[in-house]
Structures are given as structure tokens and as C-alpha cells.
Design a protein around this motif. Structure first.
Motif, PDB file in Angstrom:
ATOM      1  N   ALA A 196     -40.149  39.574  16.677  1.00 28.63           N
ATOM      2  CA  ALA A 196     -38.716  39.263  16.701  1.00 28.63           C
ATOM      3  C   ALA A 196     -37.984  40.233  15.791  1.00 28.63           C
ATOM      4  CB  ALA A 196     -38.469  37.824  16.256  1.00 28.63           C
ATOM      5  N   ARG A 197     -36.827  40.673  16.205  1.00 27.80           N
ATOM      6  CA  ARG A 197     -36.043  41.639  15.436  1.00 27.80           C
ATOM      7  C   ARG A 197     -34.693  41.088  14.992  1.00 27.80           C
ATOM      8  NH1 ARG A 197     -40.220  42.984  14.949  1.00 27.80           N
ATOM      9  NH2 ARG A 197     -41.327  44.855  15.643  1.00 27.80           N
ATOM     10  N   GLY A 205     -38.943  41.924   6.422  1.00 30.46           N
ATOM     11  CA  GLY A 205     -39.951  42.467   7.333  1.00 30.46           C
ATOM     12  C   GLY A 205     -39.363  43.531   8.244  1.00 30.46           C
ATOM     13  N   GLY A 206     -39.631  43.399   9.536  1.00 31.96           N
ATOM     14  CA  GLY A 206     -39.141  44.374  10.496  1.00 31.96           C
ATOM     15  C   GLY A 206     -37.869  43.969  11.200  1.00 31.96           C
ATOM     16  N   LEU A 207     -37.136  43.020  10.628  1.00 32.09           N
ATOM     17  CA  LEU A 207     -35.884  42.580  11.251  1.00 32.09           C
ATOM     18  C   LEU A 207     -34.863  43.712  11.297  1.00 32.09           C
ATOM     19  CD1 LEU A 207     -35.471  39.060   9.588  1.00 32.09           C
ATOM     20  CD2 LEU A 207     -36.125  39.536  11.957  1.00 32.09           C
ATOM     21  N   GLU A 208     -34.078  43.722  12.344  1.00 30.45           N
ATOM     22  CA  GLU A 208     -33.017  44.718  12.493  1.00 30.45           C
ATOM     23  C   GLU A 208     -31.633  44.140  12.224  1.00 30.45           C
ATOM     24  OE1 GLU A 208     -33.327  46.354  16.396  1.00 30.45           O
ATOM     25  OE2 GLU A 208     -35.384  47.068  16.111  1.00 30.45           O
ATOM     26  N   TRP A 209     -31.501  42.818  12.408  1.00 26.27           N
ATOM     27  CA  TRP A 209     -30.175  42.202  12.283  1.00 26.27           C
ATOM     28  C   TRP A 209     -30.329  40.739  11.877  1.00 26.27           C
ATOM     29  CZ3 TRP A 209     -27.735  39.782  17.130  1.00 26.27           C
ATOM     30  CH2 TRP A 209     -26.559  39.079  16.797  1.00 26.27           C
ATOM     31  N   ILE A 210     -29.514  40.314  10.907  1.00 22.75           N
ATOM     32  CA  ILE A 210     -29.479  38.919  10.452  1.00 22.75           C
ATOM     33  C   ILE A 210     -28.036  38.445  10.507  1.00 22.75           C
ATOM     34  CG2 ILE A 210     -29.918  37.302   8.569  1.00 22.75           C
ATOM     35  CD1 ILE A 210     -31.906  39.332   7.438  1.00 22.75           C
ATOM     36  N   GLN A 211     -27.803  37.277  11.112  1.00 20.74           N
ATOM     37  CA  GLN A 211     -26.468  36.667  11.089  1.00 20.74           C
ATOM     38  C   GLN A 211     -26.549  35.320  10.401  1.00 20.74           C
ATOM     39  OE1 GLN A 211     -23.691  37.301  14.164  1.00 20.74           O
ATOM     40  NE2 GLN A 211     -22.878  35.220  14.164  1.00 20.74           N
ATOM     41  N   THR A 212     -25.567  35.048   9.529  1.00 20.93           N
ATOM     42  CA  THR A 212     -25.479  33.746   8.876  1.00 20.93           C
ATOM     43  C   THR A 212     -24.409  32.912   9.574  1.00 20.93           C
ATOM     44  OG1 THR A 212     -23.765  34.406   7.290  1.00 20.93           O
ATOM     45  CG2 THR A 212     -26.057  34.815   6.667  1.00 20.93           C
ATOM     46  N   ASN A 213     -24.556  31.597   9.518  1.00 21.71           N
ATOM     47  CA  ASN A 213     -23.569  30.732  10.161  1.00 21.71           C
ATOM     48  C   ASN A 213     -22.487  30.321   9.168  1.00 21.71           C
ATOM     49  OD1 ASN A 213     -24.958  28.805   8.632  1.00 21.71           O
ATOM     50  ND2 ASN A 213     -24.569  27.201  10.125  1.00 21.71           N
ATOM     51  N   SER A 214     -22.127  31.254   8.294  1.00 26.09           N
ATOM     52  CA  SER A 214     -21.090  31.005   7.290  1.00 26.09           C
ATOM     53  C   SER A 214     -20.425  32.325   6.955  1.00 26.09           C
ATOM     54  CB  SER A 214     -21.700  30.405   6.021  1.00 26.09           C
ATOM     55  OG  SER A 214     -22.515  31.368   5.386  1.00 26.09           O
ATOM     56  N   ILE A 215     -19.336  32.243   6.182  1.00 24.97           N
ATOM     57  CA  ILE A 215     -18.709  33.464   5.683  1.00 24.97           C
ATOM     58  C   ILE A 215     -19.570  34.058   4.578  1.00 24.97           C
ATOM     59  CG2 ILE A 215     -16.652  34.443   4.607  1.00 24.97           C
ATOM     60  CD1 ILE A 215     -15.065  32.104   5.805  1.00 24.97           C
ATOM     61  N   GLU A 267     -33.788  43.767  -1.480  1.00 24.30           N
ATOM     62  CA  GLU A 267     -34.618  44.301  -0.397  1.00 24.30           C
ATOM     63  C   GLU A 267     -33.821  44.438   0.894  1.00 24.30           C
ATOM     64  OE1 GLU A 267     -39.020  43.541   1.617  1.00 24.30           O
ATOM     65  OE2 GLU A 267     -38.203  42.128   0.162  1.00 24.30           O
ATOM     66  N   VAL A 268     -33.012  43.426   1.211  1.00 27.15           N
ATOM     67  CA  VAL A 268     -32.190  43.503   2.423  1.00 27.15           C
ATOM     68  C   VAL A 268     -31.123  44.580   2.270  1.00 27.15           C
ATOM     69  CG1 VAL A 268     -30.557  42.257   3.899  1.00 27.15           C
ATOM     70  CG2 VAL A 268     -32.613  41.089   3.059  1.00 27.15           C
ATOM     71  N   ALA A 269     -30.476  44.616   1.097  1.00 22.94           N
ATOM     72  CA  ALA A 269     -29.411  45.600   0.875  1.00 22.94           C
ATOM     73  C   ALA A 269     -29.927  47.029   0.958  1.00 22.94           C
ATOM     74  CB  ALA A 269     -28.762  45.352  -0.484  1.00 22.94           C
ATOM     75  N   ALA A 270     -31.171  47.238   0.533  1.00 20.84           N
ATOM     76  CA  ALA A 270     -31.743  48.584   0.540  1.00 20.84           C
ATOM     77  C   ALA A 270     -32.321  48.975   1.896  1.00 20.84           C
ATOM     78  CB  ALA A 270     -32.836  48.684  -0.525  1.00 20.84           C
ATOM     79  N   SER A 271     -32.393  48.017   2.805  1.00 22.26           N
ATOM     80  CA  SER A 271     -32.981  48.266   4.116  1.00 22.26           C
ATOM     81  C   SER A 271     -31.899  48.681   5.119  1.00 22.26           C
ATOM     82  CB  SER A 271     -33.695  47.014   4.621  1.00 22.26           C
ATOM     83  OG  SER A 271     -32.744  46.021   4.998  1.00 22.26           O
ATOM     84  N   LYS A 272     -32.336  48.891   6.346  1.00 17.49           N
ATOM     85  CA  LYS A 272     -31.408  49.223   7.417  1.00 17.49           C
ATOM     86  C   LYS A 272     -30.992  47.983   8.217  1.00 17.49           C
ATOM     87  CE  LYS A 272     -33.097  53.947   8.010  1.00 17.49           C
ATOM     88  NZ  LYS A 272     -33.671  54.946   8.958  1.00 17.49           N
ATOM     89  N   VAL A 273     -31.321  46.806   7.693  1.00 11.56           N
ATOM     90  CA  VAL A 273     -30.980  45.564   8.375  1.00 11.56           C
ATOM     91  C   VAL A 273     -29.473  45.362   8.382  1.00 11.56           C
ATOM     92  CG1 VAL A 273     -31.270  43.066   8.408  1.00 11.56           C
ATOM     93  CG2 VAL A 273     -33.169  44.524   7.685  1.00 11.56           C
TER      94      VAL A 273
END
Length: 333
Positions: free
Chosen positions: A44-45, A63-73, A82-88
Motif C-alpha cells: 500500500a502506498r 515506510g514506503g508510503l507516498e501520500w498520507i491524508q488526515t481527517n482533520s486540519i 522522518e515524515v518531514a524528511a521524506s518524499k511523502v
């Protein structure tokens, strides 16, 4: 072939009927534990973070995720180094909750100005006791935070006749516009000490960063008027709760309406629960009937864009959010 989409749920949360919308374009994989997340990430990406209190991203990374969406602002659940330094890519539900939150703030100010609690108590006691109340016309508020929430709050309060100072990280002459309505100038946060003795309502609508943590403490509360009212719809740690409690108990300030807290849920023995000059709201200022389906629909729209290789809506720059103590810059505005 439909892509597999990770949906992060709270430990005991059921699978909502609204998630059937996702099944029209993808195969949702519901995860509640680290083990389930690690297994799901293999093929899953994309991830939808439905549980805003989750620590799964902090515990095991993207991990290898490409995109994360939150259900909030807010995106604090995924704002890690780790997320900020990645290409996610990280996206949120900007545009969905701002107006309901502004309405909550207006309601909280009306409750205080019109002394609604007194009327309710008199009704309960069967007492006919007329009293004059305050007008909103000419009442002055300072709104800290110039993002979508702060902008909507400022515009709604002005619409009922209030004078509103918008406060951001840096001053600027033009604060932009929302739906064609100009916000006007933005005051710098360094001007807050001069503003506090002049306002009736202080509204906190800023994100939590290293520079906004503890933004309002004992010195700021001491500078406010005795009748003044503090509203927090941003994040609990923006406000020193111990200092606020002392100011309210001593009647140094008049009242507080709190939708967010340093620790949630608020402990059952916390003094706030029993105080007549405090309104405790369980982090629900943004919630409206049907918000869950609307949030899923927003995710599905973005998912279709992702499948087509197009630009996603509501992309968030994580720099400036609390990243386990590492912050690039303030996003106060």
C-alpha cells in the motif's frame, strides 16, 4: 486493479458505513496496531489517518508510503521528523471544518455576553429575574492565527459588529482575503502585550509549534481585563493551563471556553469541570452532523487525483509543525 489504501482506526473503532465510498475506487485495509500497519505497508502506498490520536506513524515510520491524508486540519499525528524528511505528501481536510469552528467561537462569545448560563439557571430554579446584557457591537477580540480557521473566525465576528485584531507571526498590511472578503492588516505577535489590555475576547486558533507552545501564560493573562474571555480552539499546549486556572479562580479574568486541552480526555477530577466561568468542550468545535461522510468524500476526491497523477488538494508543508521538538519555522502566520 484497485490500489490498496491503509485506513488507520482507533483500537476499538468500528468500520464506518461511510468508508464504502472508498471501496468504489480502492481496497481499504483497516489497521489498528503496529503489526497490522507493517503488514499493510508492503503493498500500500496511501494512508488515511482517521484516528487523530494514533501514534502508529511515530512508532514505526512511514515506510514506503507516498501520500498520507488526515481527517482533520491539524496534522500533528503524522508530523514527525522522518515524515518531514521524506518524499511523502501530507494532505489535510482544509476547507471542511473552518466555518463550524468559527461558529463555535461566536457561540461561546454570545454565551458570555448574553449571560445565557444565568438564564438557564434561573429557568431551572423558576426565577423571573430580568437583567441587562452586553452587546457584541463594538466588542473587541484578538484572534491569534491567520490560517483558514483564524480567518473564518475573524470574518464571522466582524459580521456581527465586533472589532477584530488578527495576530500572526509577523505584521503585514495585507492579510489576504477569504471568499472575496479582505482580512485587512495582520498584527505581529510582538504586539500582543499592547493588545491584551484592550480586548474583551482572546481567541487562540494557531497550530502547535515550538514557538507557539505556552504562548499564553501568567504574564499575558495578568495583562488582560478582569471581564475578559479566553477561547482556545487551536491546541491545548498553546495555553498554560495552570496559569489559566489560577487566573480564573482568582477572577483575574472573567471566563474561558476550552475546546482543546494539554491532556485529552480532560481528567475527571480536573477543576475546570466544576467551574461556573469555564465551558469545557470535548474537542468538538469542528464537528458537525455529517462531517465524517464529508471527510471521506474529500479523501476520495484526492484519491482520484492521485490515481490520475494530478496535483493533490490541501498539501501541507510540515516545516514548522511540532516534529518531536524539531521545528524549522513557525506557522503562526
Amino acid at each position: 486493479m484497485k490500489p490498496r489504501i491503509i485506513v488507520v482506526l482507533a483500537k476499538d473503532a468500528p468500520v464506518r458505513d461511510d468508508f464504502a465510498l472508498i471501496e468504489e475506487v480502492a481496497v481499504p485495509v483497516y489497521v489498528r496496531t503496529i503489526e497490522e500497519l507493517r503488514a499493510a505497508r508492503r503493498d500500500a502506498r496511501v494512508m488515511l489517518v482517521w484516528d487523530l490520536a494514533t501514534t502508529l506513524i511515530r512508532d514505526c515510520g512511514p515506510g514506503g508510503l507516498e501520500w498520507i491524508q488526515t481527517n482533520s486540519i491539524g496534522v500533528n499525528a503524522v508530523a514527525t521528523p522522518e515524515v518531514a524528511a521524506s518524499k511523502v505528501l501530507v494532505t489535510n481536510t482544509r476547507g471542511l471544518f473552518e466555518q463550524p469552528m468559527a461558529e463555535f467561537v461566536l457561540a461561546s462569545i454570545l454565551l458570555q455576553a448574553k449571560d445565557i448560563r444565568r438564564s438557564i439557571e434561573n429557568q431551572r430554579r423558576g426565577v423571573w429575574d430580568k437583567c441587562s446584557t452586553l452587546r457584541l457591537q463594538g466588542r473587541r477580540a484578538a484572534v491569534i492565527g491567520v490560517g483558514g480557521v483564524g480567518a473564518r473566525i475573524a470574518l464571522l465576528l466582524r459580521a456581527v459588529g465586533m472589532e477584530v485584531d488578527i495576530v500572526g507571526r509577523t505584521p503585514r498590511i495585507d492579510g489576504g482575503a477569504v471568499d472575496g472578503r479582505a482580512l485587512g492588516p495582520v498584527r505581529g505577535i510582538v504586539e500582543l502585550p499592547q493588545l491584551l489590555p484592550e480586548i474583551d475576547d482572546l481567541v487562540l486558533a494557531a497550530p502547535l509549534t515550538d514557538s507557539t507552545r505556552g504562548l499564553i501564560g501568567a504574564p499575558e493573562l495578568a495583562a488582560m481585563r478582569p471581564h475578559s474571555h479566553v477561547v482556545n480552539v487551536g491546541r491545548g499546549p498553546l495555553l498554560d493551563e495552570d496559569a489559566l486556572l489560577a487566573a480564573l479562580q482568582s477572577r483575574r479574568i472573567g471566563a474561558a471556553t476550552l475546546d482543546v486541552f494539554e491532556t485529552e480526555p480532560l481528567k475527571a477530577d480536573h477543576p475546570f469541570w466544576e467551574m461556573e466561568n469555564v465551558i469545557v468542550s470535548p474537542h468538538q468545535s469542528a464537528d458537525f452532523v455529517g462531517w465524517q461522510r464529508a471527510a471521506v468524500e474529500m479523501f476520495v476526491r484526492n484519491l482520484r487525483l492521485w490515481q490520475q497523477g494530478e496535483q493533490l488538494e490541501n498539501v501541507v508543508d510540515l516545516r514548522g509543525f511540532v516534529l518531536d521538538g524539531q521545528v524549522a519555522h513557525s506557522t503562526l502566520g
